[in-house]
Write an enzyme that holds these catalytic residues in place. Structure first.
Site, short mmCIF file in Angstrom:
data_model
loop_
_atom_site.label_atom_id
_atom_site.label_comp_id
_atom_site.label_asym_id
_atom_site.label_seq_id
_atom_site.Cartn_x
_atom_site.Cartn_y
_atom_site.Cartn_z
N SER A 145 0.85 -1.18 0.00
CA SER A 145 0.00 0.00 0.00
C SER A 145 0.89 1.23 0.00
O SER A 145 2.02 1.19 0.51
CB SER A 145 -0.90 0.01 1.24
OG SER A 145 -1.58 1.24 1.38
N TYR A 159 -1.28 -0.69 10.16
CA TYR A 159 -1.39 -1.10 8.76
C TYR A 159 -0.15 -0.68 7.98
O TYR A 159 0.41 -1.46 7.20
CB TYR A 159 -2.65 -0.48 8.16
CG TYR A 159 -2.95 -0.88 6.74
CD1 TYR A 159 -3.53 -2.11 6.46
CD2 TYR A 159 -2.67 -0.02 5.68
CE1 TYR A 159 -3.83 -2.47 5.15
CE2 TYR A 159 -2.96 -0.38 4.38
CZ TYR A 159 -3.54 -1.60 4.12
OH TYR A 159 -3.83 -1.97 2.83
N LYS A 163 2.51 -3.04 5.81
CA LYS A 163 2.67 -2.89 4.38
C LYS A 163 4.09 -2.50 3.99
O LYS A 163 4.57 -2.84 2.91
CB LYS A 163 1.65 -1.89 3.83
CG LYS A 163 0.22 -2.41 3.90
CD LYS A 163 0.07 -3.74 3.16
CE LYS A 163 -1.33 -4.28 3.17
NZ LYS A 163 -1.48 -5.55 2.42
#
Length: 294
Positions: A145, A159, A163
């Site tokens: 991402s 997150y 990533k």
């Protein structure tokens, strides 16, 4: 590599969003597709949708955070089809963490790492040795991402950390494949360049009991529609990239053996330059300041 009839693509997180879009695109290219997802109802609907279009589909419920389930998936796929040519380690979750890092529930980190990082690693170990041994051209696509893979969004730090790990893992995988002179390539995918309509915002619906929150949330979960409404109310334009466009980027990248599946974006390019400049200048990460909350 060339993509066509007779080949097999395995996609995790395939019941919706980017995963389903990739599966549909591979099927349109003539590949047989294997759909893996933790959500059985959505998985069955996705498989039925692809079969209606004439695709050869195999679906299996898999929690990629559980190593034994990913290994069993590989056994199943090789017994059924005898080969895998494309592997998309795409399954991912948002952790649901709130507040500052030192306030986070450790289970938010444990769950996000189990799926977003360990899930990719399990996929690599379950499939890559067999793909190399098969001797046919192949490719692995790991989904990262811009949040973390390019620069972290501090309000979604769990997150982002996972990533970022996917990028480094894929870079290392690429180097290892080259060192083995394997006929298998690797790519890291940055979906975008804009927001995407996926189920990531509702990841909590599939959160396993073993990773249940120990600290209750201070605020209710917010879905994508609520976030979009809040952004528009604040006067911010919200743009979305169709998941089909992301799938097209993947197919084109696999064909071209392109490592960085990073769509053109002035915003991302500016972040990359700012981060690299900060590192080269040994300067503080000022590129984060626009994201830092008081």
């Amino acid at each position: 590599m060339k993509l066509g009839a007779g080949q097999v693509a395995v996609v995790t997180g395939a019941a919706s969003g980017i995963g389903l879009a990739m599966a549909r695109r591979f099927a349109a290219e003539g590949l047989r597709v294997v759909l893996a997802d933790v959500e059985q109802g959505a998985l069955e609907k996705a498989a039925a949708l692809l079969r209606e279009g004439g695709a050869v589909v195999h679906a299996r419920v898999v929690d990629v955070g559980e190593r034994a389930e990913v290994l069993a998936l590989a056994e199943d796929v090789y017994e059924r089809f005898g080969a895998v040519h494309v592997l998309c380690n795409n399954a991912g979750v948002g952790s649901g963490a709130e507040g500052r890092m030192w306030e986070h529930d450790p289970n938010d980190w444990a769950w996000a790492f189990a799926v977003n990082v360990w899930g990719v690693f399990h996929g690599i170990q379950a499939f890559v040795p067999r793909m190399i041994a098969g001797g046919e051209p192949g490719h692995i696509v790991n989904t990262s991402s811009g949040d973390g893979g390019v620069a972290p969004l501090p309000t979604a730090s769990v997150y982002a950390v996972t990533k970022a790990a996917v990028v480094t893992m894929t870079e290392s995988l690429y180097a290892h494949l080259k060192a083995e002179h394997a006929r298998v390539g690797a790519s890291v995918l940055f979906p975008g360049p804009h927001m995407l309509r996926t189920g990531l915002w509702e990841s909590h619906r599939n959160r396993p009991a073993r990773y249940a929150k120990r600290k209750p949330r201070r605020t209710p979960y917010r879905d994508l529609a609520q976030w979009e409404a809040a952004m528009r109310a604040a006067g911010h334009e919200v743009r979305f990239t169709p998941v089909e466009e992301v799938a097209g980027l993947v197919v084109d990248g696999v064909r071209a053996d392109r490592f960085w599946l990073l769509p053109d974006s002035e915003h991302s390019d500016a972040q990359i330059r700012a981060r690299a400049r900060s590192m080269l200048d040994r300067a503080n990460p000022s590129y984060l300041e626009s994201f830092i909350l008081d």
